[in-house]
Design an enzyme around this catalytic site. Structure first.
Site, mmCIF file in Angstrom:
data_model
loop_
_atom_site.group_PDB
_atom_site.id
_atom_site.type_symbol
_atom_site.label_atom_id
_atom_site.label_comp_id
_atom_site.label_asym_id
_atom_site.label_seq_id
_atom_site.Cartn_x
_atom_site.Cartn_y
_atom_site.Cartn_z
ATOM 1 N N SER A 1 0.835 -1.199 0.000
ATOM 2 C CA SER A 1 0.000 0.000 0.000
ATOM 3 C C SER A 1 0.868 1.246 0.000
ATOM 4 C CB SER A 1 -0.871 -0.015 1.258
ATOM 5 O OG SER A 1 -1.467 1.237 1.461
ATOM 6 N N TYR B 1 -1.926 -1.697 10.937
ATOM 7 C CA TYR B 1 -2.191 -2.124 9.559
ATOM 8 C C TYR B 1 -1.039 -1.696 8.646
ATOM 9 C CZ TYR B 1 -3.665 -1.484 4.755
ATOM 10 O OH TYR B 1 -3.669 -1.469 3.388
ATOM 11 N N LYS C 1 2.186 -3.869 6.416
ATOM 12 C CA LYS C 1 2.600 -3.759 5.010
ATOM 13 C C LYS C 1 4.115 -3.515 4.932
ATOM 14 C CE LYS C 1 -1.397 -4.585 3.346
ATOM 15 N NZ LYS C 1 -1.647 -5.934 2.823
#
Ligand code: UD1
Length: 344
Positions: free
Chosen positions: A127, A152, A156
């Site tokens: 992302s 989160y 990544k």
């Protein structure tokens, strides 16, 4: 013989569009999905578009033994596109261990199996969140990775590092991390699209649900940012373009020596930044619908502006986003109307 590709999370939003693109371009697909944030009905949608039903296996990738058994059974899998992961930023702050387990243990278990193979290709859903608020726009892949603002985002960053370190010691493994900007829209057939559970956190599903009457009005989070109209700027990319990028990235990995190295990262965006108010205008223009909205306070953790420098993907993958913002919003609206009709 067709190459057999495992798509984890293949019934999700980006996963399902990628399965369609893969099947349309001659790949045989096996989907693993635990249906935690997706519906089995998506399988019928994929079948309707492609006239082919991908094989579907319902296992939870956090179960290491199940992952071992799967790869034992499906020895002919040559590539994996790994979408399966949790993606709600707020939830990750409240339940970090769930996110670290869901997003990292599953990645490790798959890489452990791929590292045993003579040859394997791996694509990771990353992302643009890894850049945080970048110092320069548009954002190139060389922009420094900033300290993650949520568990989160951290999954990544750590996920990318795990893959990079693994590729260093297993030359037989070739991998690409794809850093998505803001995926929106739906397949033009309206057979598949985004299916948020509960109140949507992302802008476009909230817009379409408001226009259809499920939500009273859209809250625009802040209009005092240092942008042209004061609202945040993002790079909204049509999910069909994003799906196609996965197919070209996979082909690139599968071509002998094409990559030159066995790990790389690419931004996937349109290269254009649009403010929240511009998205609203584009939605109203392309659909003819009126969207009720109000300006409210900033949302914590939002960055001011992010859009991609797409040069690396344009030249390295020979790919570029084809769809405009208007087209993407129009497809999202068409999909919302269909979902609403089916709920009636
Ligand atoms: C968010 C995540 C990102 C994740 C992506 C997944 C954050 C900080 N980032 O991106 O890590 O990869 O989702 O799709 O959470 N907006 C409104 N009203 C709304 C919803 C959104 O004004 O009801 C605005 C936001 O302030 C933002 C823009 O719309 O400026 C886009 O928001 P959103 O769709 O949530 O995506 P991101 O925050 O960019």
């Amino acid at each position: 013989m067709k190459s057999k590709i495992l798509v984890t999370g293949g019934l999700g939003f980006i996963g399902s569009h990628t399965v369609v693109a893969l099947q349309q371009q001659g790949f045989e697909v096996v989907i693993i999905d635990n249906l935690s944030n997706s519906s089995i009905d998506v399988l019928a949608g994929i079948t309707k578009i492609t006239q082919t039903t991908p094989e579907f296996v319902n296992i939870d990738l956090r179960n290491k033994d199940a992952v071992i058994d799967f790869f034992e059974k499906y020895q002919d899998i040559t590539g994996v596109i790994h979408f399966a992961a949790s993606k709600a930023v707020g939830e990750s702050v409240e339940n970090p261990l769930l996110y670290y387990e869901n997003n990292l243990s599953t990645l490790i278990y798959i890489l452990q199996q791929l590292s045993k193979k003579n040859k394997a290709s791996f694509i990771f859903s990353s992302s643009c969140t890894v850049y945080g608020q970048a110092d320069n726009l548009p954002i190139t892949e060389n922009a420094p990775v900033k300290k993650a603002m949520s568990p989160y985002g951290n999954t990544k960053q750590i996920g990318e590092e795990i893959i990079m370190d693994t590729c260093k010691v297993y030359p037989s493994l070739k991998a690409i991390s794809l850093r998505y900007f803001n995926p929106i829209g739906a397949h033009p057939s309206t057979e598949i699209g985004e299916l948020p559970i509960g109140t949507p956190q992302n802008l476009v599903p909230f817009i379409t649900q408001t226009a259809i009457g499920k939500r009273e009005q859209l809250s625009v989070f802040g209009n005092d940012y240092p942008t042209s109209d004061g609202t945040c700027v993002r790079d909204y990319i049509h999910v069909v373009d994003l799906a196609q990028a996965h197919v070209v990235a996979l082909k690139k990995l599968m071509e002998e020596e094409a990559l030159g190295k066995n790990y790389d990262v690419f931004n996937l965006g349109t290269g254009k930044g649009n403010s929240v108010l511009e998205v609203i205008q584009s939605f109203e223009r392309s659909t003819g619908e009126k969207l009720p909205f109000k300006i409210v306070d900033r949302r914590e953790g939002d960055i001011t502006a992010a859009y991609a420098d797409t040069n690396k993907a344009n030249t390295g993958l020979n790919w570029r986003a084809e769809h405009s913002l208007d087209e993407a919003l129009k497809s999202a609206w068409k999909w919302e109307k269909k979902v609403f009709k089916n709920e009636d």
